[in-house]
Design an enzyme around this catalytic site. Structure first.
Site, mmCIF file in Angstrom:
data_model
loop_
_atom_site.group_PDB
_atom_site.id
_atom_site.type_symbol
_atom_site.label_atom_id
_atom_site.label_comp_id
_atom_site.label_asym_id
_atom_site.label_seq_id
_atom_site.Cartn_x
_atom_site.Cartn_y
_atom_site.Cartn_z
ATOM 1 N N LEU A 13 0.867 -1.174 0.000
ATOM 2 C CA LEU A 13 0.000 0.000 0.000
ATOM 3 C C LEU A 13 0.901 1.220 0.000
ATOM 4 C CD1 LEU A 13 -2.799 -0.689 2.678
ATOM 5 C CD2 LEU A 13 -3.031 -0.794 0.199
ATOM 6 N N ASP A 14 0.520 2.265 -0.732
ATOM 7 C CA ASP A 14 1.303 3.500 -0.702
ATOM 8 C C ASP A 14 1.336 4.052 0.718
ATOM 9 O OD1 ASP A 14 1.647 3.324 -3.425
ATOM 10 O OD2 ASP A 14 0.044 4.747 -3.902
ATOM 11 N N ARG A 15 2.371 4.808 1.007
ATOM 12 C CA ARG A 15 2.551 5.345 2.365
ATOM 13 C C ARG A 15 1.345 6.133 2.840
ATOM 14 N NH1 ARG A 15 7.867 8.839 4.316
ATOM 15 N NH2 ARG A 15 7.291 9.010 6.511
ATOM 16 N N THR A 46 -1.738 5.858 1.833
ATOM 17 C CA THR A 46 -2.985 5.097 1.745
ATOM 18 C C THR A 46 -3.188 4.316 3.033
ATOM 19 O OG1 THR A 46 -2.720 4.830 -0.653
ATOM 20 C CG2 THR A 46 -4.244 3.344 0.433
ATOM 21 N N ARG A 49 -4.454 6.021 -8.290
ATOM 22 C CA ARG A 49 -4.122 7.439 -8.298
ATOM 23 C C ARG A 49 -3.920 7.964 -9.722
ATOM 24 N NH1 ARG A 49 0.810 7.532 -4.043
ATOM 25 N NH2 ARG A 49 0.702 9.790 -4.437
#
Length: 322
Positions: free
Chosen positions: A148-150, A152, A250
Site C-alpha cells: 500500500l502506498d505510504r 494510503t 491514483r
C-alpha cells in the site's frame, strides 16, 4: 617484607561472529536473497548487508550473486561476519502494534494507518513490516503479501508462512478475489460505473523520484470505478483493483481528470492546501474491503476496515455543505 602482586584485570574476549553456512529448506525457497538476510541477521543495518552482497562476501553455492536472486531449496548461503549492535545499543526499529482485522497461523491482516510506509527504503529507515517483526521477535516468518502506498490507509495482508505467501502472490497475480478502495476526488464524476484500462509506465523525475504515467508502452492495468456520492465539486468513488500496478488508482483517476484529494504526486497544490486548512493532511484513499480465499484452506474471507476518523470528518463537512 610484604610483597604485593598486581593482578591483571579479568577481561572477557569480545565475541567475534564467524562465517555461517545456511542451507535453504522448502519453507525458505523462493525468497529474495536480501530479504532472507534481513531476517537472519537481525540488527545488522541494511546498508551493511547490501555492501556484503556487492563485495562478494555473501555467496550462494560458493558463487557471487545479486540481491534479488530467488533462493532455491538446497542452496547454501555463505553469511560473513557482520557487525551487530553493541549490547545496550537502542533498537533502530521501534516495535509497533497495528489494529488486527484477521489473524490465524498463516495470515495476518492489519488496518494500516496513513503516513506509515509498508517497508523501509527510499528515504524511510523502517516501515510496517520491520515494526511488526520487532514487535513479534519470536515469529519465524512475516512477509508482506502486497503493498500500500505510504499515504494510503486500510487493509494490508502479511503472510506468516512461506506457503501462504506464495499462494497469495498467485491469487493476486491472477486477479482472484477483490480489493476495493474509497477515494474522494476533485470533480463531478459522470458515470455510475466505469472501467479504466489505460496502460501504466513507471518513470523517474530529474530528482530521482519515482512516478507513474499513462503510456502505450506501459503495463496492462484495470480499475473498476463506481460512483458512491456526489458533493458538488467533489465525488466519493469506490475503486476496485483488477491489477496491482504501482499508484494504479491514483494515476487512472488523475489521468481521467479526477485527481484524489490530498495526492501530493498527482493532485493540485491548491486543493491540498484547501483541505489542510480544514485539518485534513493526508490523501483520501482507503483500502476498505477485501474479499479473497484463505491462501491455505480456501475459506472465503470478507474483511472490512472502517473509514478513518479524518476521512469521516471530511465527508461530514461535505455533507453539510451540499
Amino acid at each position: 617484607m610484604l610483597l604485593f602482586y598486581m593482578r591483571k584485570p579479568i577481561t572477557t574476549p569480545t565475541q567475534i561472529p564467524s562465517v555461517r553456512l545456511l542451507q535453504i529448506d522448502t519453507e525458505q525457497a523462493g525468497q529474495r536473497l536480501d530479504n532472507f538476510l534481513v531476517r537472519h541477521c537481525k540488527g545488522v543495518p541494511k546498508s551493511h548487508l547490501y555492501k556484503a552482497i556487492r563485495s562478494g562476501e555473501v555467496r550462494v553455492n560458493k558463487g557471487r550473486i545479486s540481491a534479488d536472486y530467488r533462493l532455491a531449496e538446497g542452496d547454501t548461503v555463505r553469511v560473513p561476519p557482520l557487525r551487530l549492535p553493541a549490547v545496550g545499543e537502542p533498537r533502530t526499529v521501534p516495535p509497533a502494534v497495528f489494529p488486527v482485522v484477521y489473524e490465524d497461523d498463516a495470515l495476518l491482516v492489519i488496518d494500516k494507518p496513513a503516513g506509515t510506509a509498508v517497508h523501509g527504503g527510499s528515504g524511510v529507515s523502517f516501515g510496517v513490516i520491520e515494526q511488526l517483526r520487532a514487535a513479534r521477535p519470536d515469529a519465524p516468518f512475516l512477509e508482506l503479501a502486497h503493498r500500500l502506498d505510504r499515504e494510503t490507509s486500510g487493509l494490508l495482508m502479511v503472510a506468516k508462512k512461506r506457503s501462504a505467501l506464495l499462494a497469495l502472490h498467485d491469487m493476486l497475480r491472477e486477479s482472484r478475489g477483490s480489493k476495493r478502495y474509497l477515494a474522494l476526488v476533485v470533480g463531478d464524476w459522470v458515470n455510475d460505473r466505469q472501467h479504466l484500462r489505460q496502460p501504466l509506465l513507471k518513470w523517474l523525475t530529474a530528482s530521482g523520484e519515482r512516478r507513474v504515467k499513462v503510456d502505450a508502452a506501459g503495463k496492462v492495468a484495470h480499475t473498476i470505478v463506481t460512483m458512491k456520492k456526489r458533493y458538488g465539486r467533489y465525488t466519493l468513488l469506490e475503486a476496485e483493483l483488477r491489477t496491482g500496478r504501482t499508484h494504479q488508482i491514483r494515476v487512472h483517476l488523475a489521468s481521467s481528470g479526477y485527481p484524489i484529494v490530498g495526492d501530493e504526486k498527482y493532485g493540485a497544490d491548491e486543493v491540498r492546501a484547501h483541505f489542510a486548512r480544514l485539518g485534513f493532511n493526508r490523501m483520501f484513499l482507503h483500502a476498505g474491503h477485501l474479499e479473497i480465499a484463505h491462501p491455505l484452506t480456501g475459506e472465503p474471507l470478507s474483511l472490512h476496515a472502517p473509514l478513518p476518523a479524518a476521512c469521516e470528518k471530511i465527508i461530514d463537512y461535505l455533507e453539510k455543505k451540499a
